[in-house]
Design a protein around this motif. Structure first.
Motif, PDB file in Angstrom:
ATOM      1  N   ASP A   1      55.711  67.473  44.514  1.00 59.23           N
ATOM      2  CA  ASP A   1      54.878  68.642  44.761  1.00 59.23           C
ATOM      3  C   ASP A   1      54.047  68.941  43.516  1.00 59.23           C
ATOM      4  O   ASP A   1      54.233  68.354  42.444  1.00 59.23           O
ATOM      5  CB  ASP A   1      55.716  69.849  45.192  1.00 59.23           C
ATOM      6  CG  ASP A   1      56.712  70.312  44.130  1.00 59.23           C
ATOM      7  OD1 ASP A   1      56.478  70.094  42.920  1.00 59.23           O
ATOM      8  OD2 ASP A   1      57.727  70.915  44.508  1.00 59.23           O
TER       9      ASP A   1
ATOM     10  N   MET B   1      50.049  79.158  39.090  1.00 60.88           N
ATOM     11  CA  MET B   1      50.076  77.820  38.501  1.00 60.88           C
ATOM     12  C   MET B   1      49.839  77.927  37.003  1.00 60.88           C
ATOM     13  O   MET B   1      48.992  78.706  36.556  1.00 60.88           O
ATOM     14  CB  MET B   1      49.028  76.943  39.174  1.00 60.88           C
ATOM     15  CG  MET B   1      49.115  75.469  38.821  1.00 60.88           C
ATOM     16  SD  MET B   1      50.670  74.695  39.343  1.00 60.88           S
ATOM     17  CE  MET B   1      50.533  74.841  41.132  1.00 60.88           C
ATOM     18  N   THR B   2      50.590  77.167  36.262  1.00 55.68           N
ATOM     19  CA  THR B   2      50.530  77.235  34.811  1.00 55.68           C
ATOM     20  C   THR B   2      49.114  77.023  34.271  1.00 55.68           C
ATOM     21  O   THR B   2      48.310  76.270  34.826  1.00 55.68           O
ATOM     22  CB  THR B   2      51.446  76.169  34.187  1.00 55.68           C
ATOM     23  OG1 THR B   2      51.300  76.208  32.773  1.00 55.68           O
ATOM     24  CG2 THR B   2      51.092  74.782  34.679  1.00 55.68           C
TER      25      THR B   2
ATOM     26  N   GLU C   1      52.902  69.636  30.974  1.00 51.89           N
ATOM     27  CA  GLU C   1      53.628  70.476  30.021  1.00 51.89           C
ATOM     28  C   GLU C   1      54.593  69.658  29.169  1.00 51.89           C
ATOM     29  O   GLU C   1      54.825  69.969  27.997  1.00 51.89           O
ATOM     30  CB  GLU C   1      54.387  71.572  30.772  1.00 51.89           C
ATOM     31  CG  GLU C   1      53.463  72.524  31.519  1.00 51.89           C
ATOM     32  CD  GLU C   1      54.217  73.465  32.433  1.00 51.89           C
ATOM     33  OE1 GLU C   1      55.279  73.048  32.966  1.00 51.89           O
ATOM     34  OE2 GLU C   1      53.757  74.597  32.629  1.00 51.89           O
TER      35      GLU C   1
ATOM     36  N   ASP D   1      53.878  71.512  41.546  1.00 46.87           N
ATOM     37  CA  ASP D   1      54.588  72.069  40.393  1.00 46.87           C
ATOM     38  C   ASP D   1      55.206  70.969  39.544  1.00 46.87           C
ATOM     39  O   ASP D   1      55.158  71.023  38.309  1.00 46.87           O
ATOM     40  CB  ASP D   1      55.675  73.045  40.859  1.00 46.87           C
ATOM     41  CG  ASP D   1      55.098  74.364  41.359  1.00 46.87           C
ATOM     42  OD1 ASP D   1      53.972  74.714  40.943  1.00 46.87           O
ATOM     43  OD2 ASP D   1      55.764  75.032  42.167  1.00 46.87           O
ATOM     44  N   ALA D   2      55.806  69.967  40.190  1.00 43.13           N
ATOM     45  CA  ALA D   2      56.424  68.872  39.447  1.00 43.13           C
ATOM     46  C   ALA D   2      55.370  68.061  38.706  1.00 43.13           C
ATOM     47  O   ALA D   2      55.604  67.592  37.584  1.00 43.13           O
ATOM     48  CB  ALA D   2      57.201  67.966  40.403  1.00 43.13           C
ATOM     49  N   ARG D   3      54.216  67.909  39.304  1.00 44.45           N
ATOM     50  CA  ARG D   3      53.143  67.164  38.652  1.00 44.45           C
ATOM     51  C   ARG D   3      52.608  67.911  37.438  1.00 44.45           C
ATOM     52  O   ARG D   3      52.331  67.312  36.391  1.00 44.45           O
ATOM     53  CB  ARG D   3      52.021  66.881  39.652  1.00 44.45           C
ATOM     54  CG  ARG D   3      52.452  65.994  40.821  1.00 44.45           C
ATOM     55  CD  ARG D   3      51.331  65.889  41.841  1.00 44.45           C
ATOM     56  NE  ARG D   3      51.793  65.321  43.101  1.00 44.45           N
ATOM     57  CZ  ARG D   3      51.305  64.210  43.651  1.00 44.45           C
ATOM     58  NH1 ARG D   3      50.368  63.522  43.038  1.00 44.45           N
ATOM     59  NH2 ARG D   3      51.757  63.777  44.804  1.00 44.45           N
ATOM     60  N   VAL D   4      52.448  69.212  37.576  1.00 46.77           N
ATOM     61  CA  VAL D   4      51.976  70.012  36.449  1.00 46.77           C
ATOM     62  C   VAL D   4      53.002  69.997  35.317  1.00 46.77           C
ATOM     63  O   VAL D   4      52.638  70.006  34.133  1.00 46.77           O
ATOM     64  CB  VAL D   4      51.674  71.451  36.900  1.00 46.77           C
ATOM     65  CG1 VAL D   4      51.345  72.342  35.703  1.00 46.77           C
ATOM     66  CG2 VAL D   4      50.515  71.464  37.893  1.00 46.77           C
ATOM     67  N   ALA D   5      54.269  69.923  35.664  1.00 44.76           N
ATOM     68  CA  ALA D   5      55.307  69.852  34.638  1.00 44.76           C
ATOM     69  C   ALA D   5      55.131  68.621  33.762  1.00 44.76           C
ATOM     70  O   ALA D   5      55.520  68.626  32.588  1.00 44.76           O
ATOM     71  CB  ALA D   5      56.690  69.855  35.290  1.00 44.76           C
TER      72      ALA D   5
END
Length: 356
Positions: free
Chosen positions: A291, A1-2, A300, A293-297
């Motif tokens: 998901d 995870m980023t 970013e 990943d999309a939320r963390v994007a």
């Protein structure tokens, strides 16, 4: 995870160690009087590794209750109950804000101790049924708040915010979403008023702005968040002018310098970006159904400073550890979301402890 997810951030006066927070989720496990219990304290403390816990919706007054077994924050008993929760969360290293949720017309007299008709901006019955102890029942036509009663309701929020801080919470979040009272004032179908709180966009946002102003004046803007859900039709809400309404609301709230704006995203990406650009402090974003990943994007991309998750946090008391380590997640059990005891509440398994 980023790494972006794990960078510290501050929401107003509330420092956070990372950016993965727990969304507010009604769980219907308080006492019939709305007092949080030791079980509630255990539940929230289990999830204290989340950057911030936003509690379940909590009624700021007796008339603010809509559902069975939801907590209040308008009596000494409520304050004592929430103090147990706040102390447990803080002892576990967490941060917690209490969400102030007046349900307005989304209620039924059988679900309250007082048995009165629900109150609302206008006498417009919502479609749908309310679950009660005797089963689903049609929600009644609510009683319209007088202009003077609207002002008194603003004061209810003010007092509830003060009570939340007395209970040890780090702040409060005003629930202006999901078809409840603040959202009803914003809407074009639940609000048919002809006084200063109805008609034009300027009038329909007035109650929301007055509530936010009162709360910020009482406990400090740096401890006050505000949640919106643009375009969300939940609880029979219609917004005929979302593209005009929400920029006006955000523009009116912005000068208050609130700790954060919590956006429950409804799918309009252009509106989301415009609200983010117009908001001067932190944005907390809930992109339901996406998901991780999309939320963390979204962090970013600069759309969010903090992201909130609901069912993931509900089913994984050690969600932060699981995400950091890449461990599999528990599967939520929807049959235990509302009401009951430990099952589906405090009994979701944690990862085995490691030695070394």
């Amino acid at each position: 995870m980023t790494a972006a997810l794990w960078n510290p951030v501050t929401l107003g006066d509330i420092p956070l160690e990372h950016r993965l927070a727990m969304a507010p989720m009604t769980r219907d496990r308080s006492t019939p009087e709305g007092v949080p219990t030791e079980l509630n304290a255990e539940y929230y403390a289990q999830r204290a590794s989340m950057a911030l816990i936003i509690t379940e919706g909590t009624q700021p007054s007796a008339d603010g209750q809509g559902y069975l077994l939801t907590p209040g924050i308008h009596s000494e008993q409520h304050i004592a109950g929430w103090r147990k929760v706040a102390d447990a969360v803080h002892e576990a290293g967490g941060r917690m804000v209490i969400q102030l949720m007046h349900t307005g017309r989304i209620s039924h007299p059988d679900n309250t101790l007082h048995g009165r008709r629900p109150v609302a901006p206008s006498e417009v019955r919502p479609a749908g049924a309310m679950f009660t102890a005797s089963g689903p029942q049609e929600m009644p036509v609510p009683r319209e708040l007088s202009t003077q009663e609207v002002a008194a309701t603003v004061d209810d929020y003010r007092r509830a915010a003060a009570a939340a801080i007395e209970a040890g919470a780090d702040g409060v979040e005003i629930h202006g979403a999901n078809g409840y009272l603040v959202h009803q004032f914003l809407s074009s179908n639940a609000n048919l008023r002809t006084d200063r709180y109805g008609g034009s966009v300027e009038n329909r946002i007035r109650f929301a702005v007055e509530v936010a102003t009162a709360v910020a004046d009482e406990i400090g803007a740096g401890r006050t968040g505000f949640r919106i859900s643009p375009g969300n039709p939940f609880n029979d809400i219609v917004e005929a002018d979302t593209a005009e309404l929400y920029p006006a609301l955000v523009g009116a709230l912005a000068p208050l310098g609130l700790a954060y704006l919590h956006i429950a995203h409804g799918g309009d990406e252009q509106l989301l970006r415009s609200l983010r650009d117009a908001w001067p402090t932190a944005v907390v974003l809930n992109r339901g159904g996406a998901d991780l990943d999309a939320r963390v994007a979204d962090i970013e991309a600069g759309l969010a400073d903090v992201i909130t998750v609901g069912a993931m946090a509900l089913a994984n008391p050690d969600l932060v550890e699981r995400v950091r380590s890449g461990a599999p997640l528990n599967t939520p059990d929807p049959s235990t979301f509302y009401g009951g005891g430990e099952a589906g509440y405090t009994d979701y398994p944690k990862l085995p402890a490691t030695i070394g």
